[in-house]
Design a protein around this motif. Structure first.
Motif, PDB file in Angstrom:
ATOM      1  N   VAL A  12       0.839  -1.209   0.000  1.00 21.65           N
ATOM      2  CA  VAL A  12       0.000   0.000   0.000  1.00 21.65           C
ATOM      3  C   VAL A  12       0.870   1.253   0.000  1.00 21.65           C
ATOM      4  O   VAL A  12       0.605   2.224  -0.729  1.00 21.65           O
ATOM      5  N   ALA A  13       1.928   1.244   0.813  1.00 19.58           N
ATOM      6  CA  ALA A  13       2.845   2.388   0.841  1.00 19.58           C
ATOM      7  C   ALA A  13       3.499   2.585  -0.517  1.00 19.58           C
ATOM      8  O   ALA A  13       3.710   3.735  -0.961  1.00 19.58           O
ATOM      9  N   GLN A  14       3.811   1.503  -1.200  1.00 20.59           N
ATOM     10  CA  GLN A  14       4.400   1.598  -2.530  1.00 20.59           C
ATOM     11  C   GLN A  14       3.410   2.203  -3.527  1.00 20.59           C
ATOM     12  O   GLN A  14       3.783   3.031  -4.364  1.00 20.59           O
ATOM     13  N   LEU A  15       2.156   1.809  -3.433  1.00 17.66           N
ATOM     14  CA  LEU A  15       1.125   2.393  -4.304  1.00 17.66           C
ATOM     15  C   LEU A  15       1.011   3.896  -4.068  1.00 17.66           C
ATOM     16  O   LEU A  15       0.862   4.676  -5.009  1.00 17.66           O
ATOM     17  N   ARG A  16       1.083   4.292  -2.801  1.00 15.64           N
ATOM     18  CA  ARG A  16       1.030   5.721  -2.466  1.00 15.64           C
ATOM     19  C   ARG A  16       2.225   6.463  -3.059  1.00 15.64           C
ATOM     20  O   ARG A  16       2.093   7.560  -3.604  1.00 15.64           O
TER      21      ARG A  16
ATOM     22  N   LEU B 204      -7.019   6.235  -2.956  1.00 10.40           N
ATOM     23  CA  LEU B 204      -7.235   5.071  -2.096  1.00 10.40           C
ATOM     24  C   LEU B 204      -8.254   5.377  -1.008  1.00 10.40           C
ATOM     25  O   LEU B 204      -8.246   6.466  -0.426  1.00 10.40           O
ATOM     26  N   ILE B 205      -9.122   4.409  -0.729  1.00  9.53           N
ATOM     27  CA  ILE B 205      -9.946   4.407   0.480  1.00  9.53           C
ATOM     28  C   ILE B 205      -9.613   3.127   1.223  1.00  9.53           C
ATOM     29  O   ILE B 205      -9.669   2.029   0.658  1.00  9.53           O
ATOM     30  N   LEU B 206      -9.250   3.278   2.501  1.00 11.15           N
ATOM     31  CA  LEU B 206      -8.772   2.154   3.299  1.00 11.15           C
ATOM     32  C   LEU B 206      -9.644   1.969   4.532  1.00 11.15           C
ATOM     33  O   LEU B 206      -9.814   2.905   5.314  1.00 11.15           O
ATOM     34  N   VAL B 207     -10.182   0.781   4.699  1.00  7.98           N
ATOM     35  CA  VAL B 207     -10.861   0.410   5.936  1.00  7.98           C
ATOM     36  C   VAL B 207      -9.964  -0.587   6.649  1.00  7.98           C
ATOM     37  O   VAL B 207      -9.600  -1.632   6.083  1.00  7.98           O
ATOM     38  N   ASP B 208      -9.562  -0.282   7.873  1.00 10.92           N
ATOM     39  CA  ASP B 208      -8.704  -1.172   8.638  1.00 10.92           C
ATOM     40  C   ASP B 208      -8.795  -0.775  10.107  1.00 10.92           C
ATOM     41  O   ASP B 208      -9.157   0.355  10.436  1.00 10.92           O
ATOM     42  N   LYS B 209      -8.445  -1.719  10.967  1.00  8.59           N
ATOM     43  CA  LYS B 209      -8.505  -1.450  12.403  1.00  8.59           C
ATOM     44  C   LYS B 209      -7.191  -0.924  12.965  1.00  8.59           C
ATOM     45  O   LYS B 209      -7.139  -0.506  14.118  1.00  8.59           O
ATOM     46  N   SER B 210      -6.125  -0.970  12.166  1.00  9.36           N
ATOM     47  CA  SER B 210      -4.805  -0.596  12.665  1.00  9.36           C
ATOM     48  C   SER B 210      -4.555   0.892  12.440  1.00  9.36           C
ATOM     49  O   SER B 210      -4.146   1.321  11.362  1.00  9.36           O
ATOM     50  N   LEU B 211      -4.804   1.679  13.479  1.00  2.75           N
ATOM     51  CA  LEU B 211      -4.623   3.122  13.371  1.00  2.75           C
ATOM     52  C   LEU B 211      -3.171   3.483  13.100  1.00  2.75           C
ATOM     53  O   LEU B 211      -2.887   4.423  12.360  1.00  2.75           O
ATOM     54  N   ARG B 212      -2.257   2.728  13.663  1.00  7.12           N
ATOM     55  CA  ARG B 212      -0.837   3.040  13.480  1.00  7.12           C
ATOM     56  C   ARG B 212      -0.439   2.962  12.009  1.00  7.12           C
ATOM     57  O   ARG B 212       0.208   3.866  11.474  1.00  7.12           O
TER      58      ARG B 212
END
Length: 231
Positions: free
Chosen positions: A175-179, A186-194
């Motif tokens: 994902v960081a590479q895509l950025r 990008l829209i990201l749903v995830d539980k990891s706030l960090r």
């Protein structure tokens, strides 16, 4: 100034007689990355289904890449450049890795070679059936399959849920590479706030089917995260 890639205003939606969304507001600038957050059952996946045309909104407006898409069917929205990586992966399990990827291919910069560069594990398994892959490899395949549609917007719904830590790190690195490559929203749903803080520019938090906080990711305080996310 470019139009936002996604704009949702006052969106409501229901499953039959049960209302799930009560007023979702969301804006994603072109080329940006947005974290869509909230506790379980607060409307995140329903918001994505409504955006992607899998659930028809009962009220409100949705615009994508400058055009009105409110109420359009999913296949027409996908053709406009929205790629979804659904929760649960949903690979075509009887097909090989290569067949899964070519099944969704549309003209553009994303091809088999580029997916292989992003996920070298997949290149080692071109001829394996998707059913034989690990959960992490299936997740990589689901992301690669969405990228093969050459989308303008990539939506990832819980892309790291249930995966081993080492695989989670690989997904977040991708994902960081895509950025870093740019050109993709990008829209990201995830539980990891960090991890979300490391890749997302902005955030929208939902509670009981309604937007309760929206802003830059850097403006989300620990107090706000504790109040709305329980972290």
């Amino acid at each position: 100034m470019n139009a936002p890639m996604v704009e949702m205003r006052g969106v409501t939606a229901s499953y039959g007689a049960s209302q799930a969304l009560f007023g979702v507001d969301l804006t994603l600038p072109e080329g940006g990355a947005l974290a869509l957050m909230g506790r379980n059952g607060m409307g995140k996946s329903t918001t994505l289904k409504t955006l992607c045309g899998l659930l028809r909104p009962s009220d409100g407006r949705i615009r994508f890449a400058g055009s009105e898409i409110t109420g359009l069917p999913a296949h027409r929205i996908a053709r406009r450049g929205l790629g979804l990586v659904p929760e649960g992966r949903r690979c075509f399990t009887p097909l090989t890795v290569a067949e899964n990827l070519t099944a969704t291919a549309r003209p553009g910069p994303w091809d088999l070679d580029r997916v292989a560069s992003l996920f070298p594990r997949l290149a080692e398994r071109w001829d394996q059936r998707a059913a034989s892959l690990s959960g992490g490899e299936q997740q990589m395949l689901a992301i690669g399959r969405a990228l093969m549609t050459n989308p303008r917007l990539l939506v990832l719904d819980e892309a790291t849920e249930g995966l081993a830590p080492v695989v989670r790190r690989e997904i977040w690195a991708a994902v960081a590479q895509l950025r870093a490559q740019g050109g993709l929203s990008l829209i990201l749903v995830d539980k990891s706030l960090r991890e979300l803080r490391q890749v997302a520019d902005g955030a929208v938090i939902l509670a009981r089917g309604k937007t309760v906080w929206a802003g830059d990711m850097g403006d989300l305080t620990s107090e706000g995260a504790a109040r709305w996310l329980g972290v």
